[in-house]
Design a protein around this motif. Structure first.
Motif, short mmCIF file in Angstrom:
data_model
loop_
_atom_site.label_atom_id
_atom_site.label_comp_id
_atom_site.label_asym_id
_atom_site.label_seq_id
_atom_site.Cartn_x
_atom_site.Cartn_y
_atom_site.Cartn_z
N GLY A 88 20.16 -17.25 -45.98
CA GLY A 88 21.54 -16.86 -46.26
C GLY A 88 22.29 -16.61 -44.96
O GLY A 88 21.71 -16.16 -43.98
N GLY A 89 23.55 -16.89 -44.96
CA GLY A 89 24.34 -16.69 -43.74
C GLY A 89 25.05 -15.36 -43.78
O GLY A 89 24.68 -14.45 -44.51
N TYR A 90 26.06 -15.24 -42.94
CA TYR A 90 26.84 -14.00 -42.91
C TYR A 90 28.29 -14.34 -42.59
O TYR A 90 28.57 -15.40 -42.02
CB TYR A 90 26.28 -13.03 -41.86
CG TYR A 90 26.29 -13.58 -40.45
CD1 TYR A 90 27.39 -13.40 -39.63
CD2 TYR A 90 25.21 -14.31 -39.97
CE1 TYR A 90 27.41 -13.93 -38.35
CE2 TYR A 90 25.20 -14.84 -38.70
CZ TYR A 90 26.30 -14.65 -37.88
OH TYR A 90 26.33 -15.19 -36.63
N SER A 91 29.20 -13.44 -42.95
CA SER A 91 30.60 -13.66 -42.60
C SER A 91 30.95 -12.77 -41.42
O SER A 91 30.27 -11.77 -41.17
CB SER A 91 31.50 -13.38 -43.78
OG SER A 91 31.30 -12.07 -44.24
N TYR A 92 31.99 -13.13 -40.70
CA TYR A 92 32.32 -12.39 -39.49
C TYR A 92 33.78 -12.56 -39.14
O TYR A 92 34.46 -13.47 -39.61
CB TYR A 92 31.48 -12.90 -38.30
CG TYR A 92 31.72 -14.35 -37.96
CD1 TYR A 92 30.99 -15.36 -38.58
CD2 TYR A 92 32.71 -14.71 -37.05
CE1 TYR A 92 31.23 -16.68 -38.29
CE2 TYR A 92 32.96 -16.03 -36.76
CZ TYR A 92 32.21 -17.02 -37.37
OH TYR A 92 32.46 -18.34 -37.10
N SER A 114 19.88 -20.16 -41.45
CA SER A 114 18.63 -20.91 -41.60
C SER A 114 17.50 -19.89 -41.46
O SER A 114 17.71 -18.78 -40.97
CB SER A 114 18.51 -22.01 -40.56
OG SER A 114 18.58 -21.47 -39.28
N VAL A 115 16.31 -20.26 -41.92
CA VAL A 115 15.21 -19.29 -41.95
C VAL A 115 14.94 -18.73 -40.56
O VAL A 115 14.82 -17.53 -40.37
CB VAL A 115 13.94 -19.95 -42.52
CG1 VAL A 115 12.78 -19.00 -42.43
CG2 VAL A 115 14.19 -20.37 -43.95
N GLU A 116 14.84 -19.62 -39.61
CA GLU A 116 14.67 -19.16 -38.25
C GLU A 116 15.78 -19.81 -37.44
O GLU A 116 15.85 -21.03 -37.34
CB GLU A 116 13.30 -19.58 -37.72
CG GLU A 116 12.99 -18.81 -36.47
CD GLU A 116 11.57 -19.00 -35.97
OE1 GLU A 116 10.90 -19.92 -36.43
OE2 GLU A 116 11.18 -18.21 -35.11
N SER A 117 16.67 -18.99 -36.89
CA SER A 117 17.81 -19.64 -36.26
C SER A 117 17.65 -19.69 -34.76
O SER A 117 16.99 -18.86 -34.14
CB SER A 117 19.12 -18.97 -36.67
OG SER A 117 19.10 -17.63 -36.30
N THR A 162 26.85 -9.88 -45.71
CA THR A 162 25.88 -10.91 -46.06
C THR A 162 25.60 -10.67 -47.53
O THR A 162 25.64 -9.53 -48.00
CB THR A 162 24.64 -10.83 -45.18
OG1 THR A 162 23.67 -11.72 -45.68
CG2 THR A 162 24.06 -9.44 -45.12
N GLY A 163 25.41 -11.75 -48.26
CA GLY A 163 25.45 -11.52 -49.69
C GLY A 163 24.18 -11.86 -50.40
O GLY A 163 23.52 -12.82 -50.03
N PRO A 164 23.84 -11.12 -51.43
CA PRO A 164 22.79 -11.63 -52.28
C PRO A 164 23.36 -12.79 -53.10
O PRO A 164 24.56 -12.88 -53.31
CB PRO A 164 22.46 -10.44 -53.19
CG PRO A 164 23.68 -9.61 -53.20
CD PRO A 164 24.42 -9.86 -51.92
N ARG A 165 22.49 -13.66 -53.53
CA ARG A 165 22.90 -14.70 -54.45
C ARG A 165 22.95 -14.08 -55.84
O ARG A 165 22.12 -13.25 -56.19
CB ARG A 165 21.86 -15.82 -54.46
CG ARG A 165 21.54 -16.35 -53.11
CD ARG A 165 22.34 -17.52 -52.78
NE ARG A 165 22.21 -18.55 -53.80
CZ ARG A 165 22.88 -19.68 -53.76
NH1 ARG A 165 23.73 -19.90 -52.78
NH2 ARG A 165 22.73 -20.59 -54.69
N GLY A 219 12.52 -17.70 -55.25
CA GLY A 219 11.75 -17.30 -54.07
C GLY A 219 12.71 -16.90 -52.97
O GLY A 219 13.90 -16.72 -53.21
N LYS A 220 12.21 -16.81 -51.75
CA LYS A 220 13.10 -16.43 -50.65
C LYS A 220 14.03 -17.57 -50.26
O LYS A 220 14.94 -17.40 -49.47
CB LYS A 220 12.27 -16.02 -49.43
CG LYS A 220 11.63 -14.66 -49.62
CD LYS A 220 10.82 -14.28 -48.41
CE LYS A 220 10.15 -12.93 -48.62
NZ LYS A 220 9.07 -12.71 -47.66
N LEU A 221 13.76 -18.76 -50.80
CA LEU A 221 14.62 -19.90 -50.49
C LEU A 221 15.32 -20.40 -51.75
O LEU A 221 15.77 -21.53 -51.82
CB LEU A 221 13.79 -21.03 -49.88
CG LEU A 221 13.23 -20.71 -48.50
CD1 LEU A 221 12.27 -21.78 -48.05
CD2 LEU A 221 14.36 -20.57 -47.49
#
Lengths: 593, 333
Positions: free
Chosen positions: A335-339, A489-492, A556-559, A573-575
């Motif tokens: 998940g991403g984030y806003s800024y 991304s999972v690992e950025s 950052t948001g939950p789905r 799952g986590k994805l």
């Protein structure tokens, strides 16, 4: 001219009727033709509902033990994919349908939805060379395309070389392969990716290149003789509606794309080389409006959709809904984030204290509570809270207008002329907040922020821009402050967003953040292959960026999702969801599907 | 008449050239760059994926699209191709523009033709009724209602219809959006036709309710004028029935402007409504042109505007011809 009589009117009406019937007759002919040709191509492709009872062979392996095979589900997509070409697609919808969850096209590796570790999909084993400059994959010998041809190392060499043709319309992949030095087939089932410099994501980048059937896309070997022509051909290739499903290696095949009907239908590949998933068909239905989609869900015309905060809180709470649907609220590891991005190279935001002061005035808790039904979490840095890259010791930036006042005074802002607006060197503190037009939530958030700022004597103008104009402004660095979100991304790799060199050439560091210490750490991250050590460096980057506040990290948001209770085994799952695990009991299936 | 037609047809060429030139210049002057150059799709979520900076990739891409040449040269290249009826390829999915338009035009045509039919079928009798009962309760109430409808914005009415008539919690009379139910190909012909018509009901209602007010007002005004004309009184005086006097004498003369409005509708038929199409999830011309503009998909924008321009010109021509044919007082000699 003779008189117009009733007879003439009847005559005209009759003619209109005849023309109408003829048109309808033509439509029906077309439908018949489509049905017949569909049946023919399904037979040709060996994937057919004629064999819907299951593949003939008894040695079939099933992915989900105990599931009742067959049945279909309808999944909501909110935007229509521009095309379904595995090499040139550009949007999220196409990514979900084609490759994100390994439905149609498969990659060498995929991430486990629970542990987030890599596991082999087309690769049975892999190893990173001692010099960290190359990675070698051993491809499963049993892996086959839907036409029975084995998946080989040459397909990946082809995929790499094809995507790197300059005229190929696939910036999406090219941008990740810029540092790739080449791909070699060591033998039919061993492929090696070479990198120009050490890069910790080599495994991820190489492992996510899709297997494309060279023997179908380039039978004349144009890749060697005339790459420009090959690019032209692949660019123009859009899986057509009236031909056999495109050859791919995944458990589902692209059965049809009903463009006027807004549906993409995937049918199970009965000749899939691995364990077969239960569902016979996965249908993606494109519904552009959230309201309409929810009505369709309630009417049983959709099985799965993402809800808005308002829908989650107000429109999906009555018992009759909960009886028929599961609701899931979960964070995704990617998940991403806003800024809010402050232009770090333009006064007054080139001063760290000013940026910190701005963050002190952002009433994030209030925004989450008042505007988002308490359904968002606060972000505090560039890494997903689920990721191990995030520094667990960092808290949230406080909402503290008093501290903002002090910080701004330190930066030299005072209200010298008594007009209620702070000024410095005779210029009032006034700036423009650019936001994307058409998204109400941005306007609402910014209005709250505007109130807070005006209380400490800062004037903010809110300017909405149409999306492409907005992107242009960001790319040309022509803004004071902007508001946006990053897809995660999972690992950025922090390089693209935070390294000072990404400011040039329209890179993603549009705020122009530049900190020599962070630059150095970012380069270290890129070359560090030990995960724990790498995460330790990321923690330091996180801490420095938090202190510098080049962005005001927002939310950052939950789905928020709803899934029909007809569907079994639908646990995110986590994805997110893995459609390959879903199944529908025979008793709960839709008639006819 | 023939000379007039030839003159008009000759005028079409420079008009069309002017329209396309202006469109081309306006698109290029508009800020923002094609989505395909940004590498990220324009999205409703306003989210972007971080990308590596590469001046080289950008330059290659621009060259590929022909954007490296000066704008006037680009226009001439476009013009030469269009003269050969080649509108190029859409930048968003590399398909020929004609194919892309054909993909989207059918839902829009179905929707618009039905809506126009509904508008005419309701508003002409309504306008006649209003004119005949001028000033009475029927006239006033229907006028008021049609103007209220005219004022109700479609982005409000559309979701209301959806929420109340496609919802098992209220009345699940109609399907929510789109033009088919799932698996339409499994249906026999008549169930399929019925399914399509049921899906079209709400979009057609949305598309047509605002037009009712305008057209019934036109009919009413035209008819009123004729009802007071001498020839109607003469007809009544010589014993023609009231119905016959209204329908056969007065109405025929007052329909002339109504028929000619039809010619004006021609370009509107292919231009879909982005609002209705979004609400009902129909991917027609409105959706196509709106997205093309958002993504700066220049070839698609140019093709749709050119088609609209051609149809407008044809519509105007048709209107003039119809006028002369229907109204003997008009001649272009």
């Amino acid at each position: 001219m003779s008189e117009w009589k009733l007879r003439d009117t009847v005559m005209v009406l009759f003619m209109i009727l005849v023309v109408g019937i003829m048109l309808l007759q033509m439509v029906q002919n077309d439908r018949l033709y489509d049905r017949v040709s569909q049946a023919i191509r399904l037979l040709e492709a060996g994937s057919s509902r004629a064999t819907a009872t299951g593949p003939a062979s008894s040695s079939v392996r099933w992915r989900v033990p105990g599931a009742e095979p067959g049945g279909s589900v309808i999944i909501h997509e909110s935007a229509r994919p521009t095309n379904l070409n595995i090499i040139t697609y550009k949007d999220h919808a196409a990514a979900v349908i084609l490759s994100d969850s390994g439905l149609v096209y498969e990659t060498l590796l995929e991430r486990d939805g629970r542990t987030l570790e890599f596991k082999g999909l087309l690769a049975e084993s892999w190893s990173v060379a001692d010099d960290r400059l190359s990675v070698t994959f051993r491809i499963r010998p049993e892996a086959r395309y839907s036409d029975g041809v084995p998946v080989t190392a040459h397909d990946f060499v082809f995929a790499y070389r094809a995507t790197m043709i300059p005229t190929m319309d696939c910036q999406r992949i090219q941008t990740y392969l810029l540092d790739c030095d080449g791909v070699d087939a060591l033998d039919d089932h061993t492929v090696r990716f070479r990198w120009k410099k050490k890069y910790f994501k080599i495994l991820e980048v190489a492992g996510s290149l899709p297997a494309v059937p060279r023997h179908v896309l380039d039978p004349e070997n144009l890749i060697d003789t005339d790459p420009a022509k090959l690019a032209e051909r692949i660019n123009a290739w859009d899986p057509p509606l009236k031909s056999p499903p495109p050859v791919a290696s995944g458990p589902y095949l692209l059965e049809s794309w009903d463009k006027p009907g807004n549906r993409v239908i995937l049918a199970r590949n009965e000749r899939y080389w691995g364990a077969l998933p239960p569902l016979q068909q996965i249908i993606f239905r494109i519904v552009t409006s959230d309201t309409t989609a929810l009505q369709a869900l309630k009417a049983g015309e959709l099985d799965y959709m993402t809800l808005t905060s308002e829908q989650w809180t107000n429109q999906t709470v009555d018992p009759s809904f909960l009886e028929r649907f599961h609701k899931f609220k979960y964070l995704r590891a990617d998940g991403g984030y806003s800024y809010i991005g402050w232009n770090n190279r333009r006064p007054p935001f080139d001063d760290r204290r000013v940026r910190q002061a701005m963050s002190c005035c952002m009433p994030r808790e209030k925004i989450v509570e008042k505007l988002l039904y308490n359904l968002r979490e606060l972000a505090n840095g560039p890494f997903s809270p689920l990721s191990r890259q995030a520094n667990p010791d960092i808290g949230q930036w406080p909402f503290d207008p008093e501290r903002a006042r002090v910080l701004l005074a330190e930066a030299g802002f005072r209200d010298t002329d008594g007009d209620g607006i702070l000024d410095r060197d005779g210029r009032p503190f006034e700036f423009e907040m650019s936001i994307p037009a058409g998204l109400q939530i941005y306007t609402q958030i910014m209005s709250l922020f505007q109130d807070e700022l005006s209380r400490i004597g800062v004037r903010m103008r809110i300017e909405p821009y149409e999306w492409s104009v907005y992107v242009d402004k960001l790319d040309n660095r022509a803004f004071d402050a902007c508001s946006l979100s990053w897809i995660g991304s999972v690992e950025s790799d922090p390089y693209q967003i935070w390294h000072s060199s990404s400011y040039e050439n329209k890179g993603s560091n549009h705020v122009g953040y530049s900190n020599p210490e962070v630059d150095r750490l970012i380069l270290e991250v890129r070359e560090e292959f030990d995960e724990d050590r790498r995460n330790a460096i990321c923690h330091r980057i996180h801490a420095i960026i938090f202190e510098d506040q080049p962005y005001t990290f927002m939310l950052t948001g939950p789905r928020l999702e709803a899934v029909s209770r007809r569907i079994q085994n639908a646990e995110p799952g986590k994805l997110g969801m893995d459609f390959r695990d879903w199944w529908v009991p025979v008793a709960l299936r839709r008639p006819g599907g | 008449m023939r000379d007039y037609l030839i003159r008009r047809l000759l005028l079409v060429v420079p008009t069309l050239l002017g329209i396309t030139l202006i469109t081309f210049v306006i698109i290029r002057l508009a800020p923002g760059e094609p989505a395909t150059l940004g590498g990220t799709a324009a999205g409703g979520e306003a989210g972007r994926q971080a990308t590596a900076a590469s001046a080289e990739l950008l330059r290659a891409k621009k060259e590929l699209l022909g954007l490296d040449k000066p704008v006037p040269v680009q226009f001439l290249i476009w013009l030469r191709r269009v003269a050969l009826l080649d509108f190029g390829h859409s930048w968003s999915n590399n398909q020929p523009v004609i194919t892309v338009i054909l993909d989207h035009i059918s839902p829009t045509l179905q929707l618009n033709i039905l809506a126009v039919a509904v508008i005419y079928a309701i508003s002409i009798p309504l306008g006649v009724g209003q004119a005949v009962r001028r000033g009475r309760l029927f006239d006033r109430s229907t006028t008021l209602i049609s103007f209220l409808l005219y004022a109700a914005p479609v982005y409000w009415v559309g979701p209301l219809l959806l929420i109340y008539f496609c919802n098992p919690e209220h009345y699940a009379w109609f399907p929510a959006g789109e033009l088919n139910r799932p698996f339409p190909e499994n249906l026999a012909f008549f169930p399929w036709l019925y399914d399509r018509l049921v899906h079209l009901v709400l979009p057609v209602v949305c598309q047509s309710y605002a037009g009712l007010a305008y057209l019934s007002k036109q009919t009413r005004a035209g008819l009123l004028e004729n009802l007071q004309a001498d020839y109607v009184r003469t007809a009544r005086a010589k014993g023609v029935s009231r119905f016959r006097a209204v329908v056969h004498h007065a109405l025929r003369n007052s329909l002339i402007p109504i028929v000619t409005i039809m010619a004006m509708i021609l370009p509107g038929l292919i231009g879909g409504s982005i609002i209705i199409e979004t609400i009902f999830s129909i991917q027609g011309m409105g959706y196509l042109s709106f997205n093309a503009i958002l993504q700066r998909d220049y070839p698609v924008i140019m093709a749709t505007t050119t088609f609209a321009a051609v149809l407008t010109l044809v519509g105007l021509l048709l209107q003039d011809i119809l006028y002369a044919w229907l109204d003997p007082r008009v001649s272009y000699a």
